[in-house]
Design a protein around this motif. Structure first.
Motif, PDB file in Angstrom:
ATOM      1  N   ARG A 124       6.262  24.418  10.686  1.00  0.00           N
ATOM      2  CA  ARG A 124       7.354  23.685  10.065  1.00  0.00           C
ATOM      3  C   ARG A 124       8.206  23.066  11.160  1.00  0.00           C
ATOM      4  N   LEU A 125       8.647  21.844  10.935  1.00  0.00           N
ATOM      5  CA  LEU A 125       9.545  21.162  11.855  1.00  0.00           C
ATOM      6  C   LEU A 125      10.854  20.879  11.144  1.00  0.00           C
ATOM      7  N   ALA A 126      11.968  21.154  11.794  1.00  0.00           N
ATOM      8  CA  ALA A 126      13.285  20.830  11.249  1.00  0.00           C
ATOM      9  C   ALA A 126      14.173  20.368  12.395  1.00  0.00           C
ATOM     10  N   PHE A 127      15.030  19.389  12.109  1.00  0.00           N
ATOM     11  CA  PHE A 127      15.949  18.903  13.130  1.00  0.00           C
ATOM     12  C   PHE A 127      17.169  18.285  12.460  1.00  0.00           C
ATOM     13  N   LEU A 128      18.236  18.128  13.242  1.00  0.00           N
ATOM     14  CA  LEU A 128      19.486  17.556  12.761  1.00  0.00           C
ATOM     15  C   LEU A 128      19.608  16.108  13.221  1.00  0.00           C
ATOM     16  N   CYS A 129      20.066  15.246  12.320  1.00  0.00           N
ATOM     17  CA  CYS A 129      20.301  13.852  12.692  1.00  0.00           C
ATOM     18  C   CYS A 129      21.161  13.201  11.617  1.00  0.00           C
ATOM     19  N   PRO A 130      22.189  12.452  12.005  1.00  0.00           N
ATOM     20  CA  PRO A 130      23.059  11.812  11.011  1.00  0.00           C
ATOM     21  C   PRO A 130      22.554  10.456  10.535  1.00  0.00           C
ATOM     22  N   ASP A 131      21.580   9.903  11.230  1.00  0.00           N
ATOM     23  CA  ASP A 131      21.173   8.530  10.991  1.00  0.00           C
ATOM     24  C   ASP A 131      19.771   8.474  10.391  1.00  0.00           C
ATOM     25  N   ASP A 132      19.639   7.899   9.195  1.00  0.00           N
ATOM     26  CA  ASP A 132      18.342   7.838   8.520  1.00  0.00           C
ATOM     27  C   ASP A 132      17.311   7.063   9.334  1.00  0.00           C
ATOM     28  N   ALA A 133      17.742   5.943   9.911  1.00  0.00           N
ATOM     29  CA  ALA A 133      16.808   5.112  10.657  1.00  0.00           C
ATOM     30  C   ALA A 133      16.317   5.828  11.912  1.00  0.00           C
ATOM     31  N   LEU A 134      17.214   6.551  12.556  1.00  0.00           N
ATOM     32  CA  LEU A 134      16.824   7.289  13.754  1.00  0.00           C
ATOM     33  C   LEU A 134      15.861   8.414  13.394  1.00  0.00           C
ATOM     34  N   ALA A 135      16.149   9.123  12.304  1.00  0.00           N
ATOM     35  CA  ALA A 135      15.236  10.178  11.861  1.00  0.00           C
ATOM     36  C   ALA A 135      13.870   9.600  11.501  1.00  0.00           C
ATOM     37  N   ALA A 136      13.867   8.406  10.896  1.00  0.00           N
ATOM     38  CA  ALA A 136      12.613   7.779  10.494  1.00  0.00           C
ATOM     39  C   ALA A 136      11.746   7.412  11.684  1.00  0.00           C
ATOM     40  N   ALA A 137      12.353   7.321  12.874  1.00  0.00           N
ATOM     41  CA  ALA A 137      11.583   6.997  14.073  1.00  0.00           C
ATOM     42  C   ALA A 137      10.559   8.075  14.413  1.00  0.00           C
ATOM     43  N   THR A 138      10.705   9.263  13.832  1.00  0.00           N
ATOM     44  CA  THR A 138       9.701  10.312  14.046  1.00  0.00           C
ATOM     45  C   THR A 138       8.372   9.958  13.393  1.00  0.00           C
ATOM     46  N   GLU A 139       8.401   9.022  12.421  1.00  0.00           N
ATOM     47  CA  GLU A 139       7.201   8.607  11.689  1.00  0.00           C
ATOM     48  C   GLU A 139       6.553   9.785  10.965  1.00  0.00           C
ATOM     49  N   LEU A 140       7.405  10.688  10.481  1.00  0.00           N
ATOM     50  CA  LEU A 140       6.936  11.830   9.706  1.00  0.00           C
ATOM     51  C   LEU A 140       7.430  11.701   8.264  1.00  0.00           C
ATOM     52  N   PRO A 141       6.707  12.260   7.308  1.00  0.00           N
ATOM     53  CA  PRO A 141       7.186  12.277   5.917  1.00  0.00           C
ATOM     54  C   PRO A 141       8.255  13.354   5.742  1.00  0.00           C
ATOM     55  N   LEU A 142       9.492  12.996   6.047  1.00  0.00           N
ATOM     56  CA  LEU A 142      10.576  13.973   6.111  1.00  0.00           C
ATOM     57  C   LEU A 142      11.187  14.232   4.742  1.00  0.00           C
ATOM     58  N   LYS A 143      11.777  15.426   4.622  1.00  0.00           N
ATOM     59  CA  LYS A 143      12.570  15.787   3.453  1.00  0.00           C
ATOM     60  C   LYS A 143      13.991  16.102   3.893  1.00  0.00           C
ATOM     61  N   ARG A 144      14.964  15.683   3.070  1.00  0.00           N
ATOM     62  CA  ARG A 144      16.349  16.089   3.331  1.00  0.00           C
ATOM     63  C   ARG A 144      16.524  17.519   2.835  1.00  0.00           C
ATOM     64  N   LEU A 145      16.829  18.414   3.740  1.00  0.00           N
ATOM     65  CA  LEU A 145      16.974  19.819   3.369  1.00  0.00           C
ATOM     66  C   LEU A 145      18.419  20.214   3.101  1.00  0.00           C
ATOM     67  N   ALA A 146      19.359  19.604   3.781  1.00  0.00           N
ATOM     68  CA  ALA A 146      20.776  19.948   3.591  1.00  0.00           C
ATOM     69  C   ALA A 146      21.642  18.895   4.247  1.00  0.00           C
ATOM     70  N   ARG A 147      22.862  18.748   3.723  1.00  0.00           N
ATOM     71  CA  ARG A 147      23.869  17.890   4.344  1.00  0.00           C
ATOM     72  C   ARG A 147      24.950  18.799   4.931  1.00  0.00           C
ATOM     73  N   LEU A 148      25.197  18.652   6.225  1.00  0.00           N
ATOM     74  CA  LEU A 148      26.096  19.537   6.947  1.00  0.00           C
ATOM     75  C   LEU A 148      27.071  18.691   7.767  1.00  0.00           C
ATOM     76  N   ARG A 149      27.862  19.356   8.577  1.00  0.00           N
ATOM     77  CA  ARG A 149      28.748  18.672   9.514  1.00  0.00           C
ATOM     78  C   ARG A 149      28.673  19.387  10.851  1.00  0.00           C
ATOM     79  N   ASN A 150      28.588  18.594  11.923  1.00  0.00           N
ATOM     80  CA  ASN A 150      28.575  19.153  13.273  1.00  0.00           C
ATOM     81  C   ASN A 150      29.628  18.432  14.094  1.00  0.00           C
ATOM     82  N   GLY A 151      30.643  19.165  14.518  1.00  0.00           N
ATOM     83  CA  GLY A 151      31.716  18.551  15.283  1.00  0.00           C
ATOM     84  C   GLY A 151      32.434  17.458  14.521  1.00  0.00           C
TER      85      GLY A 151
END
Length: 370
Positions: A332-359
């Motif tokens: 399983r792969l999981a990572f944090l990112c606020p930007d949809d386009a940046l996350a999409a750069a992984t070219e993986l079929p991602l799922k949104r697991l949670a909305r959080l806040r960091n700093g």
């Protein structure tokens, strides 16, 4: 407070209310209920001690002292002076009051704090003036002329476990890291790899979670300065927590290209007493390899709002996607990112697991099943 059942509230980072409720329920606090901003539950000293000792997710544990309507300062003073301040304040203890006001006639924070301090002095039968003892934090919230007063039982914020003396760029708070592990259902029985480990927070929290170590074992709490503090009960609960620790851990590995960040991770791990249980490597993300057939690959990559421009980070995210797909099959792969386009750069079929806040930044926890 020995036989008193209080209304209690565990403050949590946004998005982690359910995770905190689940851990409090696992402690036997059967009425724990997630609400916006935290978890409501009830109990006496034992429950207060347990929540502070064991919660990996909460930021504070509050005792709801009172809730009443107050439209002018004489009314506020009169009602507040009738409250049982002596349960929480020793004769030499000061009062630190934090005030928030929304849609209320009373909205002058300094005057509200002064009125509450005078009311506490009257209730305790003492003269006004500076105190030489510890300061007890009181939170006063005014909403539509309703004053809610809460006593902080934690003192220093609970995410400050005591091991993180240094941080890398854009670090995660310890309770956010632990909460993410709990959200992902990681329970310490499978390997955990953070290929962008920074100062090592995911990994240290992972060891403590895997070993069932209570995060509050080595620190002080505000409730230890209350008149009714029961050191015998505290010793019983900490003794039970130590005996419940597990000796073994799964594979926990961290990678980091920056030597200074990696050294900070090593020192943090040593302060946490887990250095010998972590494998930390100075390596590029592209060189990360899976140590087992399955596990959790978890990281907090840099993103444009924190470190570097977004366009400069796209290659990093492409590499992350390639590593997850090619070098960690079955993980399983999981990572944090606020930007949809940046996350999409992984070219993986991602799922949104949670909305959080960091700093203070809204972020998404993304997931991919390899």
């Amino acid at each position: 407070m020995k036989n008193t059942k209080e209304e209690l509230f565990a403050v949590t980072p946004p998005g982690l209310e359910e995770a905190c409720a689940a851990e409090l329920l696992a402690l036997g606090l059967s009425d724990a209920r997630a609400v916006a901003g935290g978890v409501e539950f009830a109990g006496g000293l034992r429950e207060i001690y347990l929540a502070n000792l064991h919660s990996r997710v909460a930021s504070r544990v509050l005792v709801r002292l009172a809730s009443f309507k107050a439209r002018d300062f004489p009314d506020l003073y009169r009602k507040a002076s009738r409250l049982p301040w002596g349960r929480f304040l020793r004769p030499d203890a000061g009062l630190q009051t934090r005030v928030t006001c929304h849609h209320s006639r009373l909205n002058h924070s300094e005057r509200i704090a002064a009125a509450l301090g005078e009311a506490a002095d009257r209730a305790l039968g003492r003269e006004a003036g500076p105190r030489g003892g510890v300061e007890q934090l009181v939170l006063a919230r005014f909403e539509e002329d309703i004053c809610q007063l809460s006593i902080d039982s934690s003192g220093e914020l609970l995410h400050r476990r005591g091991y993180r003396g240094e941080t890398a760029q854009a670090p995660l708070r310890e309770n956010l890291a632990a909460g993410i592990l709990l959200l992902l259902g990681w329970n310490g029985t499978t390997p955990l790899v953070d290929p962008l480990c920074g100062s090592g927070t995911f990994l240290v929290e992972g060891v403590w979670l895997a070993r069932r170590r209570a995060p509050g074992l080595e620190r002080r709490f505000a409730f230890m300065d209350w008149p009714g503090f029961r050191p015998g009960l505290w010793e019983v609960l900490t003794g039970e927590a130590r005996r419940a620790e597990l000796p073994a851990t799964p594979i926990l590995r961290g990678g980091e290209r920056d030597a200074a960040s990696l050294e900070a991770a090593r020192r943090n791990a040593a302060r946490a007493g887990v250095a010998e249980l972590l494998e930390l490597r100075q390596e590029e993300l592209a060189d990360a390899v899976a140590p087992a057939d399955s596990g959790l690959l978890l990281c907090n990559p840099p993103y444009g709002k924190r470190v570097g421009a977004e366009e400069d980070l796209r290659p990093l995210y492409r590499t992350l996607g390639r590593v997850g797909r090619e070098r960690f099959p079955g993980w399983r792969l999981a990572f944090l990112c606020p930007d949809d386009a940046l996350a999409a750069a992984t070219e993986l079929p991602l799922k949104r697991l949670a909305r959080l806040r960091n700093g203070g930044i809204p972020i998404t926890l993304w997931g991919f099943e390899g």
